[in-house]
Scaffold this active site. Structure first.
Site, mmCIF file in Angstrom:
data_model
loop_
_atom_site.group_PDB
_atom_site.id
_atom_site.type_symbol
_atom_site.label_atom_id
_atom_site.label_comp_id
_atom_site.label_asym_id
_atom_site.label_seq_id
_atom_site.Cartn_x
_atom_site.Cartn_y
_atom_site.Cartn_z
ATOM 1 N N CYS A 109 -52.815 33.690 41.849
ATOM 2 C CA CYS A 109 -53.234 33.539 40.458
ATOM 3 C C CYS A 109 -54.743 33.746 40.349
ATOM 4 O O CYS A 109 -55.483 33.620 41.330
ATOM 5 C CB CYS A 109 -52.871 32.157 39.946
ATOM 6 S SG CYS A 109 -51.114 31.792 39.915
ATOM 7 N N GLU A 161 -56.942 31.843 39.104
ATOM 8 C CA GLU A 161 -57.703 30.647 39.468
ATOM 9 C C GLU A 161 -57.988 30.610 40.965
ATOM 10 O O GLU A 161 -59.067 30.190 41.391
ATOM 11 C CB GLU A 161 -56.939 29.383 39.064
ATOM 12 C CG GLU A 161 -56.788 29.190 37.562
ATOM 13 C CD GLU A 161 -55.506 29.797 37.016
ATOM 14 O OE1 GLU A 161 -55.049 29.323 35.966
ATOM 15 O OE2 GLU A 161 -54.948 30.733 37.637
ATOM 16 N N ARG A 204 -53.620 36.960 24.603
ATOM 17 C CA ARG A 204 -52.929 35.667 24.758
ATOM 18 C C ARG A 204 -53.877 34.483 24.715
ATOM 19 O O ARG A 204 -53.451 33.342 24.535
ATOM 20 C CB ARG A 204 -52.134 35.653 26.064
ATOM 21 C CG ARG A 204 -50.898 36.525 26.035
ATOM 22 C CD ARG A 204 -50.092 36.373 27.302
ATOM 23 N NE ARG A 204 -50.735 37.014 28.442
ATOM 24 C CZ ARG A 204 -50.568 36.639 29.701
ATOM 25 N NH1 ARG A 204 -49.811 35.590 29.986
ATOM 26 N NH2 ARG A 204 -51.159 37.296 30.683
ATOM 27 N N CYS A 210 -51.098 27.019 36.422
ATOM 28 C CA CYS A 210 -49.744 26.650 36.849
ATOM 29 C C CYS A 210 -49.811 25.427 37.767
ATOM 30 O O CYS A 210 -50.894 24.970 38.156
ATOM 31 C CB CYS A 210 -49.075 27.816 37.561
ATOM 32 S SG CYS A 210 -49.762 28.196 39.196
ATOM 33 N N CYS A 261 -51.694 25.994 41.146
ATOM 34 C CA CYS A 261 -53.143 26.059 40.971
ATOM 35 C C CYS A 261 -53.726 24.678 40.690
ATOM 36 O O CYS A 261 -54.816 24.342 41.157
ATOM 37 C CB CYS A 261 -53.493 27.026 39.844
ATOM 38 S SG CYS A 261 -53.237 28.762 40.272
ATOM 39 N N TYR A 307 -50.107 14.269 44.716
ATOM 40 C CA TYR A 307 -50.399 14.124 46.142
ATOM 41 C C TYR A 307 -51.800 14.650 46.393
ATOM 42 O O TYR A 307 -52.185 15.698 45.873
ATOM 43 C CB TYR A 307 -49.391 14.916 46.979
ATOM 44 C CG TYR A 307 -49.779 15.028 48.442
ATOM 45 C CD1 TYR A 307 -49.544 13.976 49.320
ATOM 46 C CD2 TYR A 307 -50.390 16.183 48.927
ATOM 47 C CE1 TYR A 307 -49.894 14.083 50.655
ATOM 48 C CE2 TYR A 307 -50.740 16.295 50.268
ATOM 49 C CZ TYR A 307 -50.494 15.238 51.125
ATOM 50 O OH TYR A 307 -50.837 15.326 52.437
#
Length: 248
Positions: A57, A59, A85, A91, A94, A128
């Site tokens: 991605c 990021e 967009r 996500c 990421c 986590y």
């Protein structure tokens, strides 16, 4: 979620991501753009690499671009999609990577009230934590506190719903045109109730009285309950000439 007032530097990050995203669209392998600002005020840009095997991605690519430039910790990140967009949230993968590697980054998200910034920890609650990430931490201050922190007149900060980790950190003074930073160390974090804070704690935080401290906290945290549990964070700082320009 209510939109917060964005600093000009934060708006520049969002604009950079949207500007880069507007150049995409002719290649289906690159459909998302990301921009991230480091503690020196430099903006790093990158695009995603789509592939069926799980190409990275935008990021994650911008993390690598920033690292290659010697950026150190990142303070703000925004991601935008092609074909108009606009801002899009990271996500789940990421979010986990950012939480582990850049745990103090603020991420731009779009709300009904417009763009706002959220701490990455709030985008991935009950997460986590990778115990060996060894991420350099950031502690944010209002720019008006620079001299007080640099000269050790202010050695305490009171935080609400803003976890601060023990150990070395970069002290970042927000909305500073010169992006001044200091190297410091958080040496203590103690939980206390707001209505139990003492005059000495107020003085170490740079205020003349508990009443003045409470007024300042209410300005920073509107609606803060009088009996709220807050963190009393104590710290030391290196001399400005030794650490003000360090980014690693």
């Amino acid at each position: 979620m209510v939109s917060m007032q964005l600093f000009d530097s934060e708006r520049r990050v969002i604009e950079a991501a949207e500007r880069l995203a507007a150049t995409l669209g002719s290649d289906s392998n690159h459909t998302v753009a990301a921009a991230a600002m480091d503690t020196a005020g430099r903006i790093h840009e990158a695009v995603n690499v789509y592939h069926f095997t799980g190409g990275p991605c935008a990021e994650l690519v911008v993390l690598g671009v920033a690292a290659a430039a010697g950026a150190g910790p990142l303070v703000t990140m925004a991601t935008a999609g092609d074909r108009g967009r606009g801002l899009i949230p990271p996500c789940g993968r990421c979010r986990q990577v950012l939480l582990d590697l850049r745990p103090d980054v603020l991420v731009a998200v779009l709300t009904d009230d417009g763009p706002t910034l959220q701490p990455i920890r709030k985008l991935l609650p009950d997460a986590y934590f990778f115990p060996h990430a060894d991420a350099r931490r950031i502690v944010r201050f209002n720019k008006r506190y620079y001299e007080a922190v640099a000269t050790a007149r202010k050695t305490t900060t009171i935080r609400y719903d803003d976890p601060i980790a023990l150990g070395p950190a970069i002290f970042l003074f927000e909305d500073e045109e010169t992006h001044r930073t200091l190297n410091g160390t958080v040496i203590g974090v103690e939980r206390d109730r707001l209505d139990r804070l003492t005059a000495e704690q107020a003085r170490l935080d740079g205020f003349m009285s508990v009443e003045e401290l409470n007024k300042g906290l209410q300005g920073h945290y509107p609606g803060l309950p009088a009996d709220a549990e807050v963190d009393v964070v104590t710290f030391t700082v290196e001399a400005p000439d030794a650490g003000s320009d360090t980014q690693s």
